[in-house]
Design an enzyme around this catalytic site. Structure first.
Site, mmCIF file in Angstrom:
data_model
loop_
_atom_site.group_PDB
_atom_site.id
_atom_site.type_symbol
_atom_site.label_atom_id
_atom_site.label_comp_id
_atom_site.label_asym_id
_atom_site.label_seq_id
_atom_site.Cartn_x
_atom_site.Cartn_y
_atom_site.Cartn_z
ATOM 1 N N LYS A 45 39.307 44.966 29.318
ATOM 2 C CA LYS A 45 38.836 44.605 30.662
ATOM 3 C C LYS A 45 39.629 45.409 31.684
ATOM 4 O O LYS A 45 40.863 45.415 31.651
ATOM 5 C CB LYS A 45 39.039 43.103 30.922
ATOM 6 C CG LYS A 45 38.513 42.674 32.285
ATOM 7 C CD LYS A 45 38.612 41.174 32.484
ATOM 8 C CE LYS A 45 39.960 40.742 32.988
ATOM 9 N NZ LYS A 45 40.265 41.154 34.372
ATOM 10 N N ASP A 72 35.752 44.442 35.785
ATOM 11 C CA ASP A 72 35.890 43.132 36.438
ATOM 12 C C ASP A 72 36.272 43.318 37.904
ATOM 13 O O ASP A 72 37.442 43.264 38.269
ATOM 14 C CB ASP A 72 36.978 42.357 35.662
ATOM 15 C CG ASP A 72 37.338 41.021 36.284
ATOM 16 O OD1 ASP A 72 36.541 40.472 37.057
ATOM 17 O OD2 ASP A 72 38.450 40.521 35.967
ATOM 18 N N LYS A 74 34.461 41.641 40.381
ATOM 19 C CA LYS A 74 34.066 40.398 41.074
ATOM 20 C C LYS A 74 33.412 40.715 42.419
ATOM 21 O O LYS A 74 33.878 40.298 43.479
ATOM 22 C CB LYS A 74 35.291 39.496 41.295
ATOM 23 C CG LYS A 74 36.004 39.104 40.007
ATOM 24 C CD LYS A 74 37.126 38.130 40.282
ATOM 25 C CE LYS A 74 37.820 37.674 39.025
ATOM 26 N NZ LYS A 74 38.586 38.733 38.331
ATOM 27 N N ASP A 77 29.650 40.271 48.366
ATOM 28 C CA ASP A 77 29.332 40.813 49.697
ATOM 29 C C ASP A 77 27.863 40.469 49.962
ATOM 30 O O ASP A 77 27.257 39.735 49.173
ATOM 31 C CB ASP A 77 29.583 42.340 49.704
ATOM 32 C CG ASP A 77 29.948 42.858 51.089
ATOM 33 O OD1 ASP A 77 29.242 42.499 52.057
ATOM 34 O OD2 ASP A 77 30.928 43.624 51.217
ATOM 35 N N THR A 136 39.943 30.780 37.601
ATOM 36 C CA THR A 136 40.699 29.817 36.775
ATOM 37 C C THR A 136 42.068 29.496 37.380
ATOM 38 O O THR A 136 42.781 28.643 36.884
ATOM 39 C CB THR A 136 40.872 30.342 35.333
ATOM 40 O OG1 THR A 136 41.246 31.706 35.401
ATOM 41 C CG2 THR A 136 39.593 30.217 34.547
ATOM 42 N N ARG A 229 48.413 38.780 30.212
ATOM 43 C CA ARG A 229 49.872 38.799 30.045
ATOM 44 C C ARG A 229 50.412 38.322 28.701
ATOM 45 O O ARG A 229 51.429 38.875 28.267
ATOM 46 C CB ARG A 229 50.511 38.048 31.227
ATOM 47 C CG ARG A 229 50.382 38.843 32.526
ATOM 48 C CD ARG A 229 50.553 38.003 33.763
ATOM 49 N NE ARG A 229 49.468 37.053 33.925
ATOM 50 C CZ ARG A 229 49.375 36.178 34.921
ATOM 51 N NH1 ARG A 229 50.345 36.137 35.834
ATOM 52 N NH2 ARG A 229 48.342 35.356 35.013
HETATM 53 O O1 C5P Z 1 47.292 37.555 32.390
HETATM 54 P P1 C5P Z 1 46.143 36.598 32.262
HETATM 55 O O2 C5P Z 1 45.789 36.261 30.813
HETATM 56 O O3 C5P Z 1 46.307 35.370 33.119
HETATM 57 O O4 C5P Z 1 44.908 37.437 32.835
HETATM 58 C C1 C5P Z 1 43.650 36.880 33.052
HETATM 59 C C2 C5P Z 1 42.702 37.959 33.506
HETATM 60 O O5 C5P Z 1 41.429 37.371 33.727
HETATM 61 C C3 C5P Z 1 43.111 38.633 34.804
HETATM 62 O O6 C5P Z 1 42.739 40.005 34.672
HETATM 63 C C4 C5P Z 1 42.275 37.960 35.872
HETATM 64 O O7 C5P Z 1 41.927 38.828 36.916
HETATM 65 C C5 C5P Z 1 41.014 37.589 35.080
HETATM 66 N N1 C5P Z 1 40.282 36.440 35.589
HETATM 67 C C6 C5P Z 1 40.816 35.176 35.741
HETATM 68 N N2 C5P Z 1 40.067 34.141 36.229
HETATM 69 C C7 C5P Z 1 38.795 34.325 36.565
HETATM 70 C C8 C5P Z 1 38.232 35.597 36.425
HETATM 71 C C9 C5P Z 1 38.996 36.623 35.915
HETATM 72 O O8 C5P Z 1 41.980 34.984 35.398
HETATM 73 N N3 C5P Z 1 38.047 33.309 36.965
#
Ligand code: C5P
Length: 253
Positions: A45, A72, A74, A77, A136, A229
């Site tokens: 991603k 991604d 998002k 607009d 989230t 992460r």
């Molecule tokens: O590091 P981590 O596992 O928290 O990363 C989650 C990834 O998912 C990030 O790239 C974040 O931008 C993306 N994301 C998210 N929540 C959403 C949509 C995308 O955490 N609703």
């Protein structure tokens, strides 16, 4: 396997159902990790940080590994602007991308039309267009801050937005795996549920509010897991990704 499990094309392997979030400031760091993980056959991603720094060239290099690359950004607009953004991305070869449900039904419909038209113009199948329901990192307290009435729960809000996305022709939604089960039931087996906020048991939640383990996410009906992460920040990212894939395989039985 869980009844909730959605139907993905049989050609999509368990490993491909893991999107590793390459949240890096430059292509070198992202490609170094992608190279380490390539033997595992996971998907990638590309988020705002990497895309705004490196643009399509890094997406194309990652596509060279042969797995899905989810761009991604998002998009959020007015309908005309989002349609234009989708057109540009799809014409350049992006085949998995997303918009915000909060842009509204007209915006989502414009995005769907633009995606289909651009794909047909370049002779490719329509891309997977996914809608973000609620980040989230947000929880009930934030809904109140946005002035949603007391009593509107995260789950109700997310279900409503997922159904709206489906009606607009979106292929699926980004949602927390905590809401995946209800969305799977409401939106059917073919609707894609892409779920971030995944943390293996005992891992640090960081800024995510609604976290869930990889196995539980799949049991709840997730189609794809997004993990950043816990893999990118691990001392041994390949070992971390391997252990997540093993947990996924176990859950899918
Ligand atoms: O590091 P981590 O596992 O928290 O990363 C989650 C990834 O998912 C990030 O790239 C974040 O931008 C993306 N994301 C998210 N929540 C959403 C949509 C995308 O955490 N609703």
């Amino acid at each position: 396997m869980s009844q909730l499990s959605g139907s993905l094309a049989p050609s999509v392997s368990v490993n491909e159902r893991l999107f590793v979030a390459l949240d890096y400031p430059d292509a070198d760091s992202a490609l170094a990790l992608a190279e380490k993980l390539a033997p595992l056959g996971v998907s990638f991603k590309v988020g705002m940080q990497l895309f705004y720094a490196e643009g399509m060239p890094v997406v194309r290099k990652l596509q060279g590994y042969g797995k899905t690359v989810f761009v991604d950004l998002k998009l959020h607009d007015i309908p005309n602007t989002v349609a234009g953004a989708v057109d540009s991305l799809v014409r350049q070869g992006v085949d998995f991308l997303n918009v915000h449900t909060q842009g509204g039904p007209d915006m989502m419909e414009a995005a769907v039309q633009a995606a289909r038209k651009a794909a047909s113009a370049i002779g490719k199948p329509a891309p997977k267009l996914i809608a973000v329901t609620l980040l989230t990192s947000l929880s009930e307290k934030h809904l109140r801050e946005f002035l949603f009435a007391e009593g509107v729960s995260v789950s109700e809000y997310v279900q409503h937005m997922a159904l709206q996305a489906k009606k607009c022709g979106m292929d699926g939604v980004v949602c927390s795996a905590q809401e995946a089960a209800v969305i799977r039931e409401e939106c059917g087996p073919d609707f894609l549920l892409v779920t971030p906020g995944i943390r293996p048991a005992g891992a640090d939640e960081q800024d995510q509010s609604r976290v869930i383990t990889p196995a539980q996410a799949l049991q709840n009906g997730s189609s794809y897991l997004v993990v950043g992460r816990p893999i990118t920040g691990a001392a041994d990212p390949l070992a971390s990704a391997q252990s997540i894939v093993a947990e996924m395989r176990g859950a899918l039985g």
